[in-house]
Design an enzyme around this catalytic site. Structure first.
Site, PDB file in Angstrom:
ATOM      1  N   SER A   1       4.739  -4.854  -7.559  1.00 36.20           N
ATOM      2  CA  SER A   1       4.146  -4.152  -6.492  1.00 36.20           C
ATOM      3  C   SER A   1       4.032  -2.582  -6.880  1.00 36.20           C
ATOM      4  O   SER A   1       3.277  -1.994  -6.076  1.00 36.20           O
ATOM      5  CB  SER A   1       5.295  -4.632  -5.271  1.00 36.20           C
ATOM      6  OG  SER A   1       6.702  -3.785  -5.833  1.00 36.20           O
TER       7      SER A   1
ATOM      8  N   VAL B   1     -12.682 -16.397 -17.413  1.00 36.87           N
ATOM      9  CA  VAL B   1     -12.380 -16.771 -19.098  1.00 36.87           C
ATOM     10  C   VAL B   1     -11.778 -18.152 -19.186  1.00 36.87           C
ATOM     11  O   VAL B   1     -10.707 -18.232 -18.672  1.00 36.87           O
ATOM     12  CB  VAL B   1     -11.638 -15.432 -19.535  1.00 36.87           C
ATOM     13  CG1 VAL B   1     -11.320 -15.955 -21.073  1.00 36.87           C
ATOM     14  CG2 VAL B   1     -12.260 -14.133 -19.475  1.00 36.87           C
TER      15      VAL B   1
ATOM     16  N   ALA C   1       0.960  -1.277   0.136  1.00 40.04           N
ATOM     17  CA  ALA C   1      -0.040   0.065  -0.101  1.00 40.04           C
ATOM     18  C   ALA C   1       0.814   1.342  -0.053  1.00 40.04           C
ATOM     19  O   ALA C   1       0.404   2.289   0.538  1.00 40.04           O
ATOM     20  CB  ALA C   1      -0.889  -0.075   1.169  1.00 40.04           C
ATOM     21  N   ILE C   2       1.760   1.440  -0.729  1.00 37.62           N
ATOM     22  CA  ILE C   2       2.680   2.475  -0.840  1.00 37.62           C
ATOM     23  C   ILE C   2       2.548   3.060  -2.309  1.00 37.62           C
ATOM     24  O   ILE C   2       2.701   2.678  -3.180  1.00 37.62           O
ATOM     25  CB  ILE C   2       4.291   1.995  -0.707  1.00 37.62           C
ATOM     26  CG1 ILE C   2       4.310   1.499   0.856  1.00 37.62           C
ATOM     27  CG2 ILE C   2       5.270   3.228  -0.746  1.00 37.62           C
ATOM     28  CD1 ILE C   2       5.629   0.987   1.126  1.00 37.62           C
TER      29      ILE C   2
ATOM     30  N   HIS D   1       4.331   4.775  -4.866  1.00 38.50           N
ATOM     31  CA  HIS D   1       5.897   5.165  -4.984  1.00 38.50           C
ATOM     32  C   HIS D   1       6.311   6.382  -5.670  1.00 38.50           C
ATOM     33  O   HIS D   1       5.415   6.575  -6.797  1.00 38.50           O
ATOM     34  CB  HIS D   1       6.465   3.718  -5.689  1.00 38.50           C
ATOM     35  CG  HIS D   1       6.521   2.533  -4.884  1.00 38.50           C
ATOM     36  ND1 HIS D   1       7.251   2.303  -3.892  1.00 38.50           N
ATOM     37  CD2 HIS D   1       5.526   1.542  -4.966  1.00 38.50           C
ATOM     38  CE1 HIS D   1       7.139   0.993  -3.393  1.00 38.50           C
ATOM     39  NE2 HIS D   1       5.890   0.520  -4.076  1.00 38.50           N
TER      40      HIS D   1
END
Lengths: 472, 407
Positions: free
Chosen positions: A354, A190, A64-65, A67
């Site tokens: 990330s 899918v 949850a950064i 950047h």
């Protein structure tokens, strides 16, 4: 515009000929961002996901950064999209109410070798177009972070690294897309893609779906979708990251995102505040072959506690609120794998690891550009309906502290989840929202209810009762 | 931000057994305007969802069940003249004895002559116990289970494993059975007790939980036995019981000194905390004792609060800390004072981290032995045992902390 979300039955198109202009596979933070971007044009767009909620794969379980991209590989696509995404998402968060706190990062050197690397990292930040970083000495570091373990020699300060809410970001994207007319089909895996003249015929777990253009943002399954279109370009190797969330009472122990000096083994274990007011320790980095292995392990938690004890000794004595694990979609190449195939009217968006949360909006703009190059006629852009998301951030006034809201509706003064101060009003709002939760977990990601230190000892049954009442 | 400013004589936070008893006693003693705040919609605390007998045995022959006890305690406080407000949450401090609250009626700032914290305790959930594995639905604490079954009539599952063998685990088993859930096993890491009374329980001793499995629903609990064997119990429900921890958020946010052993506020025989005029009672001090003990403390704090209100209390800070040596976990109260005051029942409560067979408890200060006492029964983790307080007048008020050792 009518809101269309389906969870069962044929994922039929809204158009006269039953064919979508574009279909985005994968409703994670990247897929929802792309759908939202496409919603800015007069297109019939579908967003499909195998699970019962948006953002419920890799997107829900990360660090949850937000950047800056200071440490990206210079001149890579990732570096550009992270830098651009940082600016876009910062502005978007301010407009929609996604909580962001610019706490800054400190890349801490724990020995002479690491200290010697800081100038190189500073220069790298410069090559990535980030010029606000600077190196600070041990004294200033101690002043900034008095609870840091012994032995820290200095740090690279990156003042613009921020923390962001990982749950309301895809929620804002999806809500805006759906309100602008994008069809969201959940529980819609899918299974196959067949080539018909000018059209992709998708066989899904809920029946057929036809679309002229296809975007593959399937995250951990992006390589499988890619293979359905005949490409053998990359293989997703899930890289598991286990994380420990510490109690809110630990929040005062740490002011910045504390990053280790990166090594060949990866970015390493960090300690960071969360916008919810907790402290995060993690992630581990484990190469796996099981794309569903989102469990934590005794070894992983032991390793994190060992690392955490060195970085912030007092943290380890604090209560643990939650433990979770996420899988990064690593592809063995240190860059995003975003590739357009004009003859197939297809864009693959793979290897988004990330930094995907930060880069999401820039990826969306980039992919939309590639779709246009692939032949999609976008037409004139149009304004998207404005969206605001519930504030889950502790640094901003939450409903339980707002006399104005409570005066208008006492439900905002009625606390249901005590650890997280979640009110009846917020839970009702989430249950009747544009993209409502379909599980207690989904409700937690929209309100924080049931996500606190007691994990339901006090509120579990009450929250479940409200959820079940809304399903009737 | 508009907050209604109010003043009361005594503010009690928490309407469980301790808070309600304190309110009743203080109101009956004419302590002025007494207000009890409860964040739940109904008063009574944990007994609200404890549908088993054994509550209030002192007054009703044979006892009553938890909900009846909760109703009776609340009624007694109100009848005595205490103000009781439910659905109102104390969210933080705005001064030494001023709290901020949120309720459906709006935001308030309440200042009191004395504050009594009675915020209770909760069970540590699976995450705090660092039990690895996946995170499927079907994982509970006893508190959540009891509310789900007894207050909301919710469906639980079909096969359950209960972790822990303290009395609360037995309550969890009863609740599961009442909900029609088959109890596969009650798992404890403790060795089989030599003289354990045969119980109506599928008890598995000497086993540690090593992980949970299952994706959309819990599918199993993995165990490692003391002899090294590993097994997985198939189940769709697991209840983590016991391992109570004081709900100390408000105390800690107020900068009140905590005891490192109990993790509740450090306190003395007068229930005084490190903040003048702020008292603490009940399971916030020593998770977890029976409701009757918490209520006794609630009644006992009234004397101290009355002294505080009339300005006849002794200054805080004269007491010596009480510390324990491992394997003892904690002692409560954990400060001496005021003056020669003795704790409730003239005894200290202790807990141990592992089973001790008839231990010899030695109390000393600066190398000087103050007291020694042989226990007649084994000391068992998760259950209280007691130390007589007769030695308190031999404590040097200027000496080092008083040390309690089990030999």
């Amino acid at each position: 515009m009518t809101v269309t979300i389906t969870t069962a039955g044929e994922p039929a198109a809204g158009g006269a000929d039953g064919t979508y202009d574009v279909t985005v596979v994968g409703a994670g933070v990247v897929g929802t961002a792309i759908a939202r971007e496409l919603a800015g044009y007069r297109l019939r767009t579908a967003l499909v996901d195998a699970s019962d909620d948006i953002g419920s794969g890799t997107s829900k379980a990360n660090t949850a950064i937000l950047h800056t991209g200071f440490d990206a590989v210079p001149d890579s696509l990732e570096a550009r999209l992270v830098r651009e995404g940082h600016h876009r998402l910062t502005a978007y968060a301010a407009r929609t109410g996604i909580p962001v706190e610019r706490v800054g990062a400190l890349l801490v050197a724990w020995d002479a070798d690491q200290l010697a690397l800081l100038p190189r990292l500073l220069a790298k930040a410069g090559r990535n177009g980030y010029h606000a970083a600077r190196i600070i000495g041990a004294d200033e570091l101690e002043k900034r972070e008095p609870h840091l373990g012994p032995g820290a020699l200095g740090a690279l300060e990156v003042p613009d690294e921020s923390i962001i809410c990982p749950w309301t970001t895809p929620l804002a994207f999806a809500t805006q897309a759906v309100r602008a007319g994008v069809h969201l089909h959940l529980n819609c895996r899918v299974l196959d893609v067949a080539d018909e003249p000018g059209v992709h015929a998708l066989t899904t777990s809920r029946g057929m779906l036809r679309t002229r253009y296809l975007v593959n943002a399937a995250g951990l399954y992006a390589d499988e979708i890619d293979r359905l279109l005949g490409h053998e370009v990359f293989t997703v190797t899930p890289r598991r990251g286990q994380l420990i969330v510490f109690d809110k009472l630990a929040r005062e122990l740490v002011g910045h995102i504390l990053l280790p000096v990166p090594t060949a083994a990866g970015k390493g274990v960090l300690v960071a505040p969360t916008v919810f007011g907790n402290v995060l320790l993690g992630p581990t980095s484990e190469e796996l072959d099981d794309r569903t292995a989102t469990g934590s392990t005794a070894d992983g938690l032991h390793l994190l506690r060992e690392r955490g004890r060195r970085i912030l000794p007092a943290l380890i004595d604090e209560e643990v609120t939650a433990v979770y694990a996420g899988l990064r979609a690593a592809t063995g190449q240190e860059d995003y794998r975003i590739q357009e195939y004009p003859t197939q009217r297809y864009v693959a968006v793979g290897g988004i690891r990330s930094t995907g949360l930060t880069a999401s909006m820039a990826i969306a703009a980039h992919v939309t550009g590639l779709l246009a190059r692939t032949g999609l006629e976008l037409g004139a852009p149009r304004r998207l309906p404005p969206v605001t998301v519930p504030n889950l951030g502790e640094a901003f006034p939450r409903p339980y502290r707002r006399a104005d809201l409570i005066a208008k509706d006492p439900a905002y003064g009625t606390l249901v989840c005590h650890c997280e101060h979640v009110t009846l009003g917020e839970i009702r709002d989430a249950l009747s929202s544009t993209v409502p939760p379909r599980s207690l977990d989904g409700l937690r990601r929209r309100t924080r209810a049931h996500g606190g230190r007691c994990q339901g000892f006090y509120c579990g049954a009450a929250v479940r009762a409200l959820f079940e009442e809304a399903q009737e | 931000m508009t907050r209604i400013e109010r003043t009361v004589d005594v503010l009690i936070v928490g309407a469980g057994p301790a808070g309600l008893a304190a309110g009743a006693e203080l109101a009956a003693a004419g302590a002025g305007r007494i207000e009890i705040l409860e964040r739940e919609q109904e008063p009574g605390g944990i007994p609200r969802h404890c549908h088993h007998s054994g509550f209030g045995g002192r007054f009703t022959r044979g006892g009553m069940d938890g909900p009846a006890y909760a109703r009776r305690s609340a009624a007694a406080a109100v009848r005595a003249g205490a103000g009781l407000r439910t659905g109102v949450t104390v969210t933080g401090w705005a001064g030494p004895r001023t709290v901020e609250t949120t309720g459906p009626g709006g935001l308030e700032r309440i200042t009191a002559g004395a504050v009594v914290l009675a915020t209770g305790a909760r069970e540590r959930p699976r995450s705090a116990r660092l039990v690895p594995g996946s995170r499927p639905p079907g994982v509970h604490t006893t508190g959540e289970l009891q509310q789900a079954v007894h207050l909301y009539g919710q469906r639980i599952g079909t096969r359950a494993v209960v972790i822990g063998d303290e009395p609360v685990a037995h309550a969890a088993v009863d609740t599961l059975r009442a909900a029609g859930v088959h109890v596969v096993a009650v798992v404890t890491d403790r060795p089989a007790a030599p003289l354990r009374v045969r119980q109506r329980l599928p008890l598995l001793t000497g086993a540690t939980v090593t992980g949970l499995t299952g994706r959309t629903r819990l599918s199993g609990v993995s165990l490692r036995h003391d002899d090294g064997r590993t097994t997985t119990l198939r189940c769709d429900t697991v209840v983590f019981t016991g391992d109570f921890v004081p709900d100390h958020e408000l105390a800690r946010r107020g900068g009140i000194t905590l005891d490192p052993g109990t993790r509740g506020p450090a306190y003395d025989a007068a229930y005084r905390t490190s903040r003048p005029g702020v008292f603490a009672v009940g399971n916030l001090l020593h998770a977890v004792e029976r409701a009757g003990v918490a209520a006794d403390e609630g009644r006992a704090v009234a004397v101290s609060v009355l002294h505080r209100l009339s300005g006849t209390d002794e200054p805080f800070g004269g007491g010596r800390p009480l510390v324990v040596d491992a394997p003892l976990r904690w002692v409560a109260p954990n400060l001496t004072g005021p003056g020669g005051a003795r704790p409730l029942g003239d005894r200290f409560v202790l807990r141990t981290a592992r089973r001790l067979s008839r231990p010899l408890l030695v109390v000393s200060q600066d190398g000087r032995e103050l007291h020694r006492q042989r226990l007649l029964l084994p000391a068992v983790p998760g259950r209280p045992f007691h130390l007589a307080a007769g030695w308190l007048d031999r404590v040097d008020p200027h000496g080092s902390p008083v040390r309690i050792t089990a030999l």
